[in-house]
Motif scaffolding. Structure first.
Motif, mmCIF file in Angstrom:
data_model
loop_
_atom_site.group_PDB
_atom_site.id
_atom_site.type_symbol
_atom_site.label_atom_id
_atom_site.label_comp_id
_atom_site.label_asym_id
_atom_site.label_seq_id
_atom_site.Cartn_x
_atom_site.Cartn_y
_atom_site.Cartn_z
ATOM 1 N N LEU A 97 -15.110 20.239 24.893
ATOM 2 C CA LEU A 97 -16.167 20.046 23.898
ATOM 3 C C LEU A 97 -16.639 21.375 23.314
ATOM 4 C CD1 LEU A 97 -18.187 17.288 25.766
ATOM 5 C CD2 LEU A 97 -16.939 16.995 23.621
ATOM 6 N N VAL A 98 -16.787 22.384 24.183
ATOM 7 C CA VAL A 98 -17.184 23.705 23.695
ATOM 8 C C VAL A 98 -16.122 24.272 22.756
ATOM 9 C CG1 VAL A 98 -17.598 26.096 24.386
ATOM 10 C CG2 VAL A 98 -18.659 24.229 25.658
ATOM 11 N N SER A 99 -14.837 24.062 23.079
ATOM 12 C CA SER A 99 -13.753 24.545 22.220
ATOM 13 C C SER A 99 -13.819 23.909 20.841
ATOM 14 C CB SER A 99 -12.399 24.240 22.869
ATOM 15 O OG SER A 99 -12.290 24.889 24.123
ATOM 16 N N ILE A 100 -14.115 22.612 20.826
ATOM 17 C CA ILE A 100 -14.257 21.929 19.530
ATOM 18 C C ILE A 100 -15.403 22.534 18.733
ATOM 19 C CG2 ILE A 100 -14.899 19.728 18.456
ATOM 20 C CD1 ILE A 100 -13.399 18.321 20.721
ATOM 21 N N GLY A 101 -16.510 22.825 19.437
ATOM 22 C CA GLY A 101 -17.650 23.431 18.751
ATOM 23 C C GLY A 101 -17.326 24.796 18.186
ATOM 24 N N VAL A 102 -16.617 25.617 18.953
ATOM 25 C CA VAL A 102 -16.266 26.968 18.490
ATOM 26 C C VAL A 102 -15.316 26.900 17.300
ATOM 27 C CG1 VAL A 102 -15.079 29.094 19.132
ATOM 28 C CG2 VAL A 102 -16.675 28.022 20.748
ATOM 29 N N VAL A 103 -14.289 26.054 17.403
ATOM 30 C CA VAL A 103 -13.324 25.912 16.308
ATOM 31 C C VAL A 103 -14.015 25.424 15.037
ATOM 32 C CG1 VAL A 103 -11.296 24.627 15.517
ATOM 33 C CG2 VAL A 103 -11.342 25.575 17.832
ATOM 34 N N SER A 104 -14.936 24.469 15.207
ATOM 35 C CA SER A 104 -15.657 23.950 14.034
ATOM 36 C C SER A 104 -16.514 25.039 13.394
ATOM 37 C CB SER A 104 -16.528 22.764 14.442
ATOM 38 O OG SER A 104 -15.743 21.708 14.953
ATOM 39 N N ALA A 105 -17.152 25.875 14.242
ATOM 40 C CA ALA A 105 -17.977 26.961 13.701
ATOM 41 C C ALA A 105 -17.123 27.962 12.930
ATOM 42 C CB ALA A 105 -18.728 27.655 14.840
ATOM 43 N N ILE A 106 -15.951 28.311 13.475
ATOM 44 C CA ILE A 106 -15.047 29.240 12.770
ATOM 45 C C ILE A 106 -14.570 28.624 11.465
ATOM 46 C CG2 ILE A 106 -12.815 30.403 12.911
ATOM 47 C CD1 ILE A 106 -13.272 30.648 15.942
ATOM 48 N N GLY A 107 -14.259 27.319 11.531
ATOM 49 C CA GLY A 107 -13.821 26.636 10.318
ATOM 50 C C GLY A 107 -14.900 26.611 9.254
ATOM 51 N N ALA A 108 -16.143 26.496 9.678
ATOM 52 C CA ALA A 108 -17.239 26.484 8.702
ATOM 53 C C ALA A 108 -17.353 27.821 7.984
ATOM 54 C CB ALA A 108 -18.557 26.149 9.413
ATOM 55 N N LEU A 109 -17.063 28.909 8.694
ATOM 56 C CA LEU A 109 -17.099 30.243 8.061
ATOM 57 C C LEU A 109 -15.932 30.447 7.113
ATOM 58 C CD1 LEU A 109 -18.138 32.376 11.179
ATOM 59 C CD2 LEU A 109 -19.603 31.584 9.303
ATOM 60 N N LEU A 110 -14.785 29.849 7.454
ATOM 61 C CA LEU A 110 -13.592 30.029 6.633
ATOM 62 C C LEU A 110 -13.565 29.095 5.431
ATOM 63 C CD1 LEU A 110 -10.893 30.420 9.443
ATOM 64 C CD2 LEU A 110 -11.966 32.233 8.072
ATOM 65 N N PHE A 111 -14.202 27.940 5.545
ATOM 66 C CA PHE A 111 -14.164 26.942 4.461
ATOM 67 C C PHE A 111 -15.594 26.589 4.061
ATOM 68 C CE2 PHE A 111 -10.469 26.293 7.233
ATOM 69 C CZ PHE A 111 -9.437 26.536 6.322
ATOM 70 N N LEU B 279 -20.878 22.019 20.939
ATOM 71 C CA LEU B 279 -21.476 23.009 21.845
ATOM 72 C C LEU B 279 -22.559 22.370 22.715
ATOM 73 C CD1 LEU B 279 -21.715 26.038 19.397
ATOM 74 C CD2 LEU B 279 -20.169 25.814 21.362
ATOM 75 N N PHE B 280 -23.402 21.546 22.112
ATOM 76 C CA PHE B 280 -24.478 20.911 22.873
ATOM 77 C C PHE B 280 -23.904 19.964 23.934
ATOM 78 C CE2 PHE B 280 -27.332 17.270 23.460
ATOM 79 C CZ PHE B 280 -28.444 17.921 23.971
ATOM 80 N N ALA B 281 -22.927 19.123 23.539
ATOM 81 C CA ALA B 281 -22.332 18.179 24.487
ATOM 82 C C ALA B 281 -21.598 18.911 25.603
ATOM 83 C CB ALA B 281 -21.378 17.235 23.756
ATOM 84 N N GLY B 282 -20.929 20.031 25.259
ATOM 85 C CA GLY B 282 -20.213 20.792 26.279
ATOM 86 C C GLY B 282 -21.144 21.385 27.316
ATOM 87 N N VAL B 283 -22.229 21.997 26.853
ATOM 88 C CA VAL B 283 -23.196 22.587 27.783
ATOM 89 C C VAL B 283 -23.845 21.505 28.638
ATOM 90 C CG1 VAL B 283 -25.399 23.830 27.921
ATOM 91 C CG2 VAL B 283 -23.640 24.585 26.309
ATOM 92 N N LEU B 284 -24.183 20.381 28.008
ATOM 93 C CA LEU B 284 -24.808 19.275 28.741
ATOM 94 C C LEU B 284 -23.874 18.734 29.809
ATOM 95 C CD1 LEU B 284 -27.536 17.755 28.559
ATOM 96 C CD2 LEU B 284 -26.351 16.013 27.224
ATOM 97 N N THR B 285 -22.615 18.522 29.461
ATOM 98 C CA THR B 285 -21.647 18.000 30.419
ATOM 99 C C THR B 285 -21.437 18.961 31.584
ATOM 100 O OG1 THR B 285 -20.484 16.810 28.657
ATOM 101 C CG2 THR B 285 -19.277 17.173 30.701
ATOM 102 N N TYR B 286 -21.404 20.247 31.293
ATOM 103 C CA TYR B 286 -21.181 21.245 32.344
ATOM 104 C C TYR B 286 -22.323 21.248 33.355
ATOM 105 C CZ TYR B 286 -20.289 25.710 34.616
ATOM 106 O OH TYR B 286 -20.058 26.681 35.559
ATOM 107 N N TYR B 287 -23.549 21.252 32.865
ATOM 108 C CA TYR B 287 -24.683 21.382 33.776
ATOM 109 C C TYR B 287 -25.080 20.052 34.424
ATOM 110 C CZ TYR B 287 -25.441 26.212 32.525
ATOM 111 O OH TYR B 287 -25.282 27.570 32.369
ATOM 112 N N LEU B 288 -24.588 18.942 33.873
ATOM 113 C CA LEU B 288 -24.879 17.646 34.485
ATOM 114 C C LEU B 288 -23.736 17.156 35.358
ATOM 115 C CD1 LEU B 288 -26.681 15.678 31.621
ATOM 116 C CD2 LEU B 288 -27.673 16.912 33.546
ATOM 117 N N THR B 289 -22.780 18.002 35.645
ATOM 118 C CA THR B 289 -21.677 17.618 36.535
ATOM 119 C C THR B 289 -22.215 17.287 37.913
ATOM 120 O OG1 THR B 289 -20.120 19.053 35.368
ATOM 121 C CG2 THR B 289 -19.524 18.381 37.598
ATOM 122 N N PRO B 290 -21.951 16.086 38.441
ATOM 123 C CA PRO B 290 -22.465 15.731 39.768
ATOM 124 C C PRO B 290 -21.912 16.654 40.841
ATOM 125 C CG PRO B 290 -21.647 13.793 38.599
ATOM 126 C CD PRO B 290 -21.214 14.986 37.813
#
Length: 295
Positions: free
Chosen positions: A55-69, A84-95
């Motif tokens: 999820l974080v990778s998708i967020g980073v790629v999308s952010a780079i794409g927004a700068l390029l396009f 980015l939000f979903a990735g951080v949430l999933t990481y810290y809510l891991t049981p």
């Protein structure tokens, strides 16, 4: 020639050797069990962490794409924020701990055995009534007689209900479905239903998709007659003449709270049936009393 019989000392030595071997094997099995449990927990935790990384990778790629396009910045920045939000949430809510389903069922079975024994030794009826309660959401009332009157809210707060009216006497318990129902209310995007049709849809959906305590449900609702029957398939908790089965309890507490009226339940099984139904929960209520306290 006669065969030489083993001496008592030899027999005792053999037994000691066998006991030592069994203890060694038992210890090995325990160690292997602990290893497998640890491996399972690590695998589940790794799966969560990999999902978070994706999820974080998708967020980073999308952010780079927004700068390029620049033309697609609005959509891409939105995707970046979500990823980015979903990735951080999933990481810290891991049981950190995973409890096997059979552990919960064994604990539940012990508690139900105790409750059932109390009901039988007190000579109470087979009637189960879930009564809405202002301070405690709902109470399960097991009356002494099948012909009964509903006790007051104050009397229902006592475990053993002993009033001057013999028809109000019985056992009042905290339903197993009460905490589930209160947790379920937290997940609702809107208000709790106040009609049998709304409550049927909300409660059965929660059993399957929110708590996942059953695989599937099939319902038969007769609102005019004040009856809802829920056929349960592949329940996480087996039914064995329980006083307060979690599935029945959750549905009854939800109906009692939403309709604002006592709900009487019956749970039945059909051994050898061919439709894969574990059991059926039938809830009944008086239509004249079904005015929601939330109105």
């Amino acid at each position: 020639m006669s065969q030489q019989q083993p001496s008592p000392e030899d027999t005792q030595t053999d037994r000691s050797a066998t006991d030592s071997d069994l203890r060694a094997e038992l210890e090995l099995l325990r160690e292997e069990n602990q290893r497998l449990r640890g491996q399972y927990v690590r695998a589940r935790r790794t799966s969560y962490r990999q999902s978070a990384l994706g999820l974080v990778s998708i967020g980073v790629v999308s952010a780079i794409g927004a700068l390029l396009f620049p033309a697609a910045q609005t959509v891409l920045f939105a995707l970046a924020g979500i990823g980015l939000f979903a990735g951080v949430l999933t990481y810290y809510l891991t049981p950190e701990r995973f409890i096997a389903a059979d552990v919960g069922e064994r604990i539940y079975a012990a508690l139900m055995t105790n409750e059932t024994a109390i009901v039988r030794e007190l000579g109470l009826s087979d009637t189960r009534v879930y009564i809405p309660h202002e301070r405690q959401t709902a109470r399960l009332f097991v009356p002494q007689h099948s012909q009964f009157d509903v006790p007051s809210e104050g009397d229902l707060e006592s475990t053993f209900v002993v009033t001057e009216n013999e028809r109000e006497r019985g056992l009042a318990l905290r339903p197993t479905g009460r905490n589930l129902f209160e947790e379920f209310e937290q997940t609702l995007s809107g208000p709790l239903g106040t009609t049998p049709h709304e409550l049927r849809d909300q409660l059965t959906d929660a059993l399957v998709n929110v708590f996942e305590v059953v695989e599937a449900t099939t319902t038969d609702l007769d609102a005019e007659d004040g009856r809802l029957t829920v056929a349960v398939t592949d329940s996480a908790y087996t039914f064995d003449d329980d006083v307060d089965h979690p599935v029945a309890s959750f549905v009854a507490v939800g109906l009692a709270t939403g309709l604002g009226t006592p709900i009487q339940t019956t749970v039945t099984t059909e051994p050898g049936n061919s439709d894969d139904v574990d059991f059926r929960v039938t809830c009944r209520w008086e239509r004249d009393n079904s005015t929601s306290p939330r109105d």
